[in-house]
Design a protein around this motif. Structure first.
Motif, PDB file in Angstrom:
ATOM      1  N   ALA A 190       2.192   5.360  -9.165  1.00 47.00           N
ATOM      2  CA  ALA A 190       2.815   4.547  -8.124  1.00 47.00           C
ATOM      3  C   ALA A 190       4.326   4.690  -8.160  1.00 47.00           C
ATOM      4  CB  ALA A 190       2.416   3.083  -8.303  1.00 47.00           C
ATOM      5  N   ARG A 203      -3.015   2.975  -1.995  1.00 51.80           N
ATOM      6  CA  ARG A 203      -1.988   3.065  -3.025  1.00 51.80           C
ATOM      7  C   ARG A 203      -2.149   1.956  -4.074  1.00 51.80           C
ATOM      8  NH1 ARG A 203       3.441   3.274  -0.834  1.00 51.80           N
ATOM      9  NH2 ARG A 203       4.070   2.962  -2.983  1.00 51.80           N
ATOM     10  N   ASP A 230       1.593   3.432   4.843  1.00 52.20           N
ATOM     11  CA  ASP A 230       0.884   3.190   3.586  1.00 52.20           C
ATOM     12  C   ASP A 230       1.669   3.716   2.395  1.00 52.20           C
ATOM     13  OD1 ASP A 230      -1.304   2.376   2.001  1.00 52.20           O
ATOM     14  OD2 ASP A 230      -1.904   4.487   1.883  1.00 52.20           O
ATOM     15  N   ALA A 231       2.345   4.840   2.565  1.00 50.36           N
ATOM     16  CA  ALA A 231       3.016   5.455   1.426  1.00 50.36           C
ATOM     17  C   ALA A 231       4.527   5.463   1.611  1.00 50.36           C
ATOM     18  CB  ALA A 231       2.512   6.884   1.245  1.00 50.36           C
ATOM     19  N   LEU A 272      -1.321  13.259  -6.770  1.00 47.40           N
ATOM     20  CA  LEU A 272      -1.059  12.593  -5.500  1.00 47.40           C
ATOM     21  C   LEU A 272      -1.336  13.529  -4.329  1.00 47.40           C
ATOM     22  CD1 LEU A 272       2.243  10.725  -6.445  1.00 47.40           C
ATOM     23  CD2 LEU A 272       0.009   9.679  -6.007  1.00 47.40           C
ATOM     24  N   LEU A 326       5.241   8.033  -6.647  1.00 45.54           N
ATOM     25  CA  LEU A 326       5.098   7.978  -5.191  1.00 45.54           C
ATOM     26  C   LEU A 326       6.255   7.207  -4.561  1.00 45.54           C
ATOM     27  CD1 LEU A 326       3.320   8.668  -2.748  1.00 45.54           C
ATOM     28  CD2 LEU A 326       2.104   6.509  -3.143  1.00 45.54           C
ATOM     29  N   PHE A 382      -1.664  11.894  -0.677  1.00 47.94           N
ATOM     30  CA  PHE A 382      -0.458  11.080  -0.510  1.00 47.94           C
ATOM     31  C   PHE A 382       0.782  11.945  -0.229  1.00 47.94           C
ATOM     32  CE2 PHE A 382      -3.097   8.041  -2.821  1.00 47.94           C
ATOM     33  CZ  PHE A 382      -2.826   6.850  -2.156  1.00 47.94           C
ATOM     34  N   LEU A 407      -3.701   3.100  -7.380  1.00 48.70           N
ATOM     35  CA  LEU A 407      -2.989   4.024  -8.264  1.00 48.70           C
ATOM     36  C   LEU A 407      -2.569   3.326  -9.545  1.00 48.70           C
ATOM     37  CD1 LEU A 407      -0.644   5.774  -5.645  1.00 48.70           C
ATOM     38  CD2 LEU A 407      -2.780   6.670  -6.612  1.00 48.70           C
ATOM     39  N   ARG A 414       0.294   9.474   6.367  1.00 43.30           N
ATOM     40  CA  ARG A 414       0.510   8.262   5.585  1.00 43.30           C
ATOM     41  C   ARG A 414       1.902   7.704   5.856  1.00 43.30           C
ATOM     42  NH1 ARG A 414      -3.519   6.983   2.429  1.00 43.30           N
ATOM     43  NH2 ARG A 414      -5.035   8.587   1.891  1.00 43.30           N
TER      44      ARG A 414
END
Length: 390
Positions: A325, A317, A384-385, A360, A328, A365, A320, A379
């Protein structure tokens, strides 16, 4: 009176004799040596008392002690014994003499007894001292060996005192890396001290060199260990303290290095460890914190000898752009939401949000469920996301 050159045989014999008379670092003796020369000084100490008493600061008690030692000095035998052990005596003025030791002034060594095939002056030009506690922790031993190995691989000579603990780990680390290491002893170079390091000292002689101010067969004392540290500090480009309590000889070396204008560094340890307390005190002052060989080399090395930039773990990430970002981040940690809700939360138009969501999605993502969007399950589990995560 100017002292004769070091290649004068009489001067070398006289200096060898004086290593039996004066203790290392005797500044009074060093001043007399500078003012009269070695040949004249040993003549005064062994001849008529009137000549010796003319030396500034000489007292009857001092003269008696000096004369007692001088009477038993046999420099020719000492030079022969050193040669038999594969050693030599290096004096100021010799081509092999490390001129940085002259920074010690009148506390400069009278000469150095050396064992090893390499050139002392050349090796000292690119050397770093690694010192620390004798009763070190496994962490201290690991750091000393790792730092020494890294420095050796970069072409630096590792200097230490051949003692148990950090010293021994530093020598072993350099040897294991196939590098160069020097040991500065507080005894004669033909004496293996501590005895438990006899094999290690033998390896240092074969792969590097050992040296000291004391003539053959002399044994160490507490004061000689302390005085030895000034040589380690002066000889090297910088001193690194790995572990040390508040009252540690390693800190004496560090303070000597600071006084001489050398680089002084420390390796941090646990705040709860007494063996790190002295290092942390050093770092609160003028010491520089180092954690690996690259950082040491950057400090003591030449221009351009830089340590790599330090960064944390790069997550997908992090790559991005700013708008993607934000989109997300607008997705909740659980559940699916409509694209328009994502746009409202992200502060981006609905059309641009939809385009970013598809990007994404292609990057893995997010997932689409009809007209709604959610974070990809894998994720989400990895963090992570996750919304607001890092």
């Amino acid at each position: 009176m100017t002292a004769p050159p070091a290649d004068d045989g009489r001067e070398r014999l006289a200096r060898a004799a004086l290593t039996r008379v004066f203790e290392p670092g005797d500044e009074r003796g060093g001043r007399w040596l500078r003012e009269t020369g070695a040949v004249e000084l040993i003549r005064r100490l062994t001849g008529a008392e009137e000549a010796a008493r003319a030396l500034e600061g000489m007292t009857a008690a001092r003269l008696a002690g000096y004369r007692l030692r001088a009477s038993s000095a046999d420099p020719a035998r000492d030079l022969a014994d050193a040669a038999a052990a594969g050693g030599r005596f290096v004096c100021p003025g010799d081509q092999e003499w490390p001129s940085q030791l002259d920074d010690l002034g009148d506390a400069r060594p009278i000469g150095l007894w050396v064992r090893g095939r390499s050139d002392l002056r050349l090796w000292a030009l690119r050397s770093v001292a690694l010192v620390g506690a004798r009763a070190c922790t496994p962490y201290g031993a690991h750091m000393a060996a790792t730092l020494a190995g890294g420095l050796a691989e970069r072409g630096w000579v590792v200097v230490s005192g051949a003692a148990f603990g950090v010293d021994g780990a530093a020598h072993r680390g350099a040897l294991a890396a196939g590098g160069a290491t020097m040991a500065v002893l507080a005894c004669g170079v033909d004496v293996a001290y501590p005895r438990g390091h006899a094999e290690l000292i033998g390896r240092i002689v074969e792969q590097g060199m050992v040296m000291g101010e004391l003539p053959p067969s002399e044994h160490p004392t507490r004061s000689r260990f302390v005085l030895r540290n000034r040589v380690i500090a002066a000889l090297t480009r910088g001193t690194v303290v790995v572990e040390a309590e508040y009252r540690s000889g390693s800190l004496v070396t560090a303070r000597n290095a600071l006084r001489l204008g050398r680089f002084t560094m420390g390796v941090p340890g646990p705040a709860t460890s007494g063996l790190s307390a002295g290092v942390h005190e050093l770092l609160r002052g003028e010491g520089v914190l180092v954690t690996d060989a690259a950082e040491i080399a950057e400090l003591v090395g030449e221009i351009g000898d830089l340590a790599p930039a330090r960064t944390g773990r790069v997550l997908p990430r992090d790559l991005l752009d700013a708008v993607s970002a934000r989109v997300l981040e607008a997705l909740p940690g659980k559940g699916a939401v409509d694209g328009r809700d994502v746009a409202r939360s992200a502060g981006v138009s609905a059309d641009e949000t939809l385009g970013r969501l598809y990007e994404l999605h292609s990057l893995g993502f997010v997932e689409r469920e009809g007209d709604t969007w959610r974070l990809t399950g894998v994720r989400t589990r990895s963090g992570d996301a996750r919304r607001g995560g890092t």
